[in-house]
Structures are given as structure tokens and as C-alpha cells.
Design a protein around this motif. Structure first.
Motif, PDB file in Angstrom:
ATOM      1  N   LEU A  48       0.809  -1.226   0.000  1.00 43.24           N
ATOM      2  CA  LEU A  48       0.000   0.000   0.000  1.00 43.24           C
ATOM      3  C   LEU A  48       0.845   1.280   0.000  1.00 43.24           C
ATOM      4  O   LEU A  48       0.327   2.364   0.252  1.00 43.24           O
ATOM      5  CB  LEU A  48      -0.937  -0.005   1.212  1.00 43.24           C
ATOM      6  N   LYS A  49       2.138   1.145  -0.265  1.00 39.42           N
ATOM      7  CA  LYS A  49       3.024   2.328  -0.264  1.00 39.42           C
ATOM      8  C   LYS A  49       2.550   3.382  -1.253  1.00 39.42           C
ATOM      9  O   LYS A  49       2.226   3.065  -2.392  1.00 39.42           O
ATOM     10  CB  LYS A  49       4.453   1.897  -0.605  1.00 39.42           C
ATOM     11  N   GLY A  50       2.509   4.618  -0.777  1.00 42.22           N
ATOM     12  CA  GLY A  50       2.142   5.728  -1.654  1.00 42.22           C
ATOM     13  C   GLY A  50       0.656   5.883  -1.909  1.00 42.22           C
ATOM     14  O   GLY A  50       0.234   6.758  -2.659  1.00 42.22           O
ATOM     15  N   THR A  51      -0.157   5.038  -1.296  1.00 42.42           N
ATOM     16  CA  THR A  51      -1.607   5.116  -1.540  1.00 42.42           C
ATOM     17  C   THR A  51      -2.275   6.035  -0.504  1.00 42.42           C
ATOM     18  O   THR A  51      -1.683   6.379   0.517  1.00 42.42           O
ATOM     19  CB  THR A  51      -2.260   3.726  -1.438  1.00 42.42           C
ATOM     20  N   ARG A  52      -3.528   6.369  -0.785  1.00 36.30           N
ATOM     21  CA  ARG A  52      -4.305   7.202   0.140  1.00 36.30           C
ATOM     22  C   ARG A  52      -4.538   6.440   1.450  1.00 36.30           C
ATOM     23  O   ARG A  52      -4.561   7.023   2.535  1.00 36.30           O
ATOM     24  CB  ARG A  52      -5.650   7.543  -0.536  1.00 36.30           C
ATOM     25  N   THR A  53      -4.706   5.128   1.318  1.00 36.46           N
ATOM     26  CA  THR A  53      -4.915   4.295   2.521  1.00 36.46           C
ATOM     27  C   THR A  53      -3.701   4.400   3.438  1.00 36.46           C
ATOM     28  O   THR A  53      -3.840   4.516   4.655  1.00 36.46           O
ATOM     29  CB  THR A  53      -5.149   2.819   2.125  1.00 36.46           C
ATOM     30  N   GLU A  54      -2.498   4.365   2.835  1.00 39.26           N
ATOM     31  CA  GLU A  54      -1.286   4.438   3.661  1.00 39.26           C
ATOM     32  C   GLU A  54      -1.198   5.782   4.387  1.00 39.26           C
ATOM     33  O   GLU A  54      -0.911   5.829   5.587  1.00 39.26           O
ATOM     34  CB  GLU A  54      -0.022   4.241   2.822  1.00 39.26           C
TER      35      GLU A  54
END
Length: 202
Positions: A48-54
Motif C-alpha cells: 500500500l506504499k504511496g496510496t491514500r490508505t497508507e
């Protein structure tokens, strides 16, 4: 002679049994550790790197753990490595193992004891991001973490108990060997005295 052989074979059999118990206790300890390690890895989801979730999870994490995630997980994995090194030693050391375990346990105390995420409406987003990132609800993650921690602690206690039993058995064997040597020496002295006494009579 037969009695000595029997004692020796009993001793070997006991030693094998002790070794098996030792190996089993160590394996059980490592299984508990691996479960804990696997659970903690949920806090570092590389997919999930760089995602909104992260980015949402990072904010949620700071709220829950009182620290930014990079600092916390960096320290956490160092502590986990130290614990693994201690538990994986062939010659088990209770003090070192328990000390490493306590360091890791202490790191999670604020999160484990905190009540703020249980009933505050403000944490709805925190809960959602935590769930999306780890695939577990906050309370489920916490309860499972506590279970794994308890399991590791219990397995360290078990190994300490087995080591104590083994050391006690070794000491008994050494005392028995010493007593046997003293008895043999006395018997030899008695035999020599008797032989010398007979030689004088002749």
C-alpha cells in the motif's frame, strides 16, 4: 559389569528424552514467536506504499500509538530481531530472552492500555483506515497481539522450566558418578588392604 551397562543405557535414554523435550520446547517457542512476528508485520504493508490508505493509516497510527509509524516500526523490528536471536540460541538464556521480550512488550503498552479508540466518535476515520491497511479491526488487532505476546512469554517460561529440570538432572548424574567413583575407590582400598593382610599372614 551388567549393572553399569544398564545404568549407562538408562542414562543415555534419559539424556535423549531430555534433549527431545528441549528441542520441543524450543520449537514451540519459535512457533509462538513467528506468529507474533507475522502479526506485527501487518503494521508495515509494503503493497500500500504511496496510496491514500497508507497516508490515512499513518495519521491513524500516530493517534493510536502516539508516534509516527516509521520511527515506531523501525524500533519494533529491531526489538523483534533481538528477541528472535535470544529465542533461537541453542543454549537458552532465560534472563536475556525475558529482557528482550519485555523491551518489545513495553513498546506496545500505550496502545494496549489505551481506551480512547473504544468509544469516541472522533475515531471513526482512524478505525476505517486501520481496518483498510491491516485487514483487522483495532480491537481485534490489539486482542490478537496480547494473545501472541502471552504465548511467547509462556513459551519462554516453559523453556526456563525445562532448562532447570535438565540442569538438575545433570547435577544428579554428576553426583551419582562421583559417588560411584568414591565407592569404587573404597572397594579398591579394601581389596588392597585385604590382599596385603593376606600376604603378611603368608
Amino acid at each position: 559389569m551388567e549393572t553399569k551397562d544398564t545404568l549407562s543405557s538408562c542414562s543415555n535414554s534419559e539424556e535423549q528424552q531430555m534433549q527431545q523435550i528441549h528441542d520441543k520446547a524450543k520449537e514451540s517457542c519459535m512457533v509462538s514467536f513467528r506468529r507474533l512476528h507475522s502479526h506485527l508485520k501487518l503494521l508495515s504493508n509494503n503493497d500500500l506504499k504511496g496510496t491514500r490508505t497508507e497516508s490515512g493509516f499513518k495519521r491513524a497510527f500516530a493517534t493510536l500509538f502516539g508516534q509516527d509509524i516509521e520511527t515506531f516500526t523501525g524500533t519494533m523490528f529491531l526489538n523483534v530481531d533481538q528477541l528472535e536471536k535470544q529465542l533461537d540460541k541453542e543454549e537458552f538464556q532465560e534472563i536475556g530472552s525475558m529482557a528482550s521480550f519485555k523491551v518489545l512488550e513495553t513498546q506496545f503498552q500505550m496502545f494496549i492500555k489505551s481506551q480512547m479508540y473504544m468509544d469516541d466518535e472522533y475515531v471513526v476515520m482512524t478505525r476505517n483506515y486501520f481496518l483498510q491497511y491491516t485487514q483487522l479491526e483495532i480491537l481485534e488487532f490489539r486482542d490478537t497481539l496480547i494473545q501472541h505476546m502471552e504465548s511467547v512469554k509462556k513459551s519462554i517460561d516453559e523453556r526456563a522450566k525445562h532448562k532447570q529440570e535438565y540442569n538438575s538432572w545433570v547435577n544428579e548424574r554428576q553426583m551419582q558418578t562421583t559417588e560411584d567413583k568414591v565407592d569404587s575407590s573404597k572397594a579398591l582400598d579394601a581389596s588392597l588392604s585385604s590382599t596385603l593382610g593376606n600376604a603378611r599372614i603368608v
